[in-house]
Design an enzyme around this catalytic site. Sequence first.
Site, PDB file in Angstrom:
ATOM      1  N   ARG A  33      13.017   0.039   6.098  1.00 18.76           N
ATOM      2  CA  ARG A  33      13.871  -0.408   7.193  1.00 18.76           C
ATOM      3  C   ARG A  33      15.318  -0.135   6.807  1.00 18.76           C
ATOM      4  NH1 ARG A  33       9.949  -0.134   9.670  1.00 18.76           N
ATOM      5  NH2 ARG A  33       8.941  -1.669  11.045  1.00 18.76           N
ATOM      6  N   HIS A  55      13.049   8.479  11.506  1.00 11.41           N
ATOM      7  CA  HIS A  55      11.940   7.522  11.430  1.00 11.41           C
ATOM      8  C   HIS A  55      10.596   8.201  11.745  1.00 11.41           C
ATOM      9  CE1 HIS A  55      11.341   2.911  11.629  1.00 11.41           C
ATOM     10  NE2 HIS A  55      10.231   3.481  11.203  1.00 11.41           N
ATOM     11  N   LYS A 108       0.812  -1.222   0.000  1.00 17.59           N
ATOM     12  CA  LYS A 108       0.000   0.000   0.000  1.00 17.59           C
ATOM     13  C   LYS A 108       0.843   1.268   0.000  1.00 17.59           C
ATOM     14  CE  LYS A 108      -4.318  -1.837   1.733  1.00 17.59           C
ATOM     15  NZ  LYS A 108      -5.471  -1.628   2.638  1.00 17.59           N
ATOM     16  N   ILE A 109       1.944   1.271   0.754  1.00 14.20           N
ATOM     17  CA  ILE A 109       2.780   2.470   0.793  1.00 14.20           C
ATOM     18  C   ILE A 109       3.483   2.658  -0.546  1.00 14.20           C
ATOM     19  CG2 ILE A 109       4.761   3.574   1.890  1.00 14.20           C
ATOM     20  CD1 ILE A 109       3.996   2.113   4.477  1.00 14.20           C
ATOM     21  N   GLU A 126      19.820   2.373  13.832  1.00 15.21           N
ATOM     22  CA  GLU A 126      19.045   3.415  14.513  1.00 15.21           C
ATOM     23  C   GLU A 126      18.607   3.039  15.920  1.00 15.21           C
ATOM     24  OE1 GLU A 126      14.420   3.100  13.321  1.00 15.21           O
ATOM     25  OE2 GLU A 126      15.722   3.550  11.626  1.00 15.21           O
ATOM     26  N   ASP A 128       8.902  -6.210  -7.575  1.00 11.49           N
ATOM     27  CA  ASP A 128       8.215  -6.894  -6.491  1.00 11.49           C
ATOM     28  C   ASP A 128       7.977  -8.324  -6.952  1.00 11.49           C
ATOM     29  OD1 ASP A 128       6.230  -7.888  -4.616  1.00 11.49           O
ATOM     30  OD2 ASP A 128       5.819  -5.807  -4.076  1.00 11.49           O
ATOM     31  N   ASP A 169      14.811   7.997   6.003  1.00 14.41           N
ATOM     32  CA  ASP A 169      13.980   8.165   7.199  1.00 14.41           C
ATOM     33  C   ASP A 169      14.272   7.031   8.181  1.00 14.41           C
ATOM     34  OD1 ASP A 169      11.889   9.437   8.750  1.00 14.41           O
ATOM     35  OD2 ASP A 169      10.647   7.699   8.269  1.00 14.41           O
TER      36      ASP A 169
END
Length: 338
Positions: free
Chosen positions: A232, A293, A152-153, A261, A172, A256
């Site tokens: 990620r 993030h 979805k993102i 992290e 994908d 991000d």
Amino acid sequence: MKVLVFSSRSYDRAALIKMPTDHALFFTERRLTKETVHLASGHDAVSLFTSDDGSGTVLDMLHGLGVRYVLLRSAGYDHVDIQKANTLGMRVAHVPEYSPNSVAEHAVAMLMAVNRKIIQGQLLMQLQDFRIDSLMGFDIHGKTVGVIGTGKIGRAFANIMTGFGAKVMAYDPAPNQEAIEKGVQYGTLQALLSECDVISIHCPLKAETKHLFSHENLKRMKAGAILINTSRGAVIDTVALIESLAAGHLGGACLDVYEFERGLFFEDHTNESCLDANFIRLRSFKNVLITAHQGFLTQDAVEQIAGTTLENLNRFSNHLACSNELTVWKSEVANRQN
């Protein structure tokens, strides 16, 4: 039930408290680690964020304290040992869906800031240096934009890029028919790396995607391309990324998330020296933009995360089936589909 919410921030607390619930919620800003697990004593459930340690060792300790439910405030669950939780009889649920636009729009904002050198321009403005010679960017319109992962993102990001007038390619293992109908062209990873002016990562972290952007694959990217990562951190080999940037091969990076992290992001280190040499090096590049993030951080998304987290808790407390529950089998299926 008594629930301890680890790694909670003001926005977490505000959203969760606003939701109607019969359960007792307790909050701590501390991350779940082997050193802080004792805080969960006397609680039936814990709620974790991506910065928390859900390893098998910590789950064993939680189970010993009487915790039986783990509620994730995230879609990703690579920080939790699902197999161990299942073995212990602990039920785990995540939030598979919340505003995909929040992350997609953040990725676009970062892209435009790096491409059009918005931050550099602002710094020059503050110095009263109004020259624009160093602020050249390129049109997104007419360029080829790659999307790694069309959940979805990824589809939300692709839709925005289509609106900009870009050609969108995707990689994908499970092509999405909706994306195809909207003009997204699927291809091989190698084709995407070599042809795209911009690549945005939207895949989960698993064995097959860890360091997907390795030394070799970064070299295969088109010279001057911009790489965006809002998924990620470990999907990118940080050392390889630094080398590519230092060599002038990549045109920029929008991050991000960061491979190392945990223990860094979501914490206040104002009065400390940063000991992470890789992070310091990344921050030094003018064509790199790093945010901590925060891609998910919109009011819409945070409220949806809170609502789903408490709904998962309600299902568990009433011994009902929960569609968001994570099991080893379900994790394996999800990994094959992403």
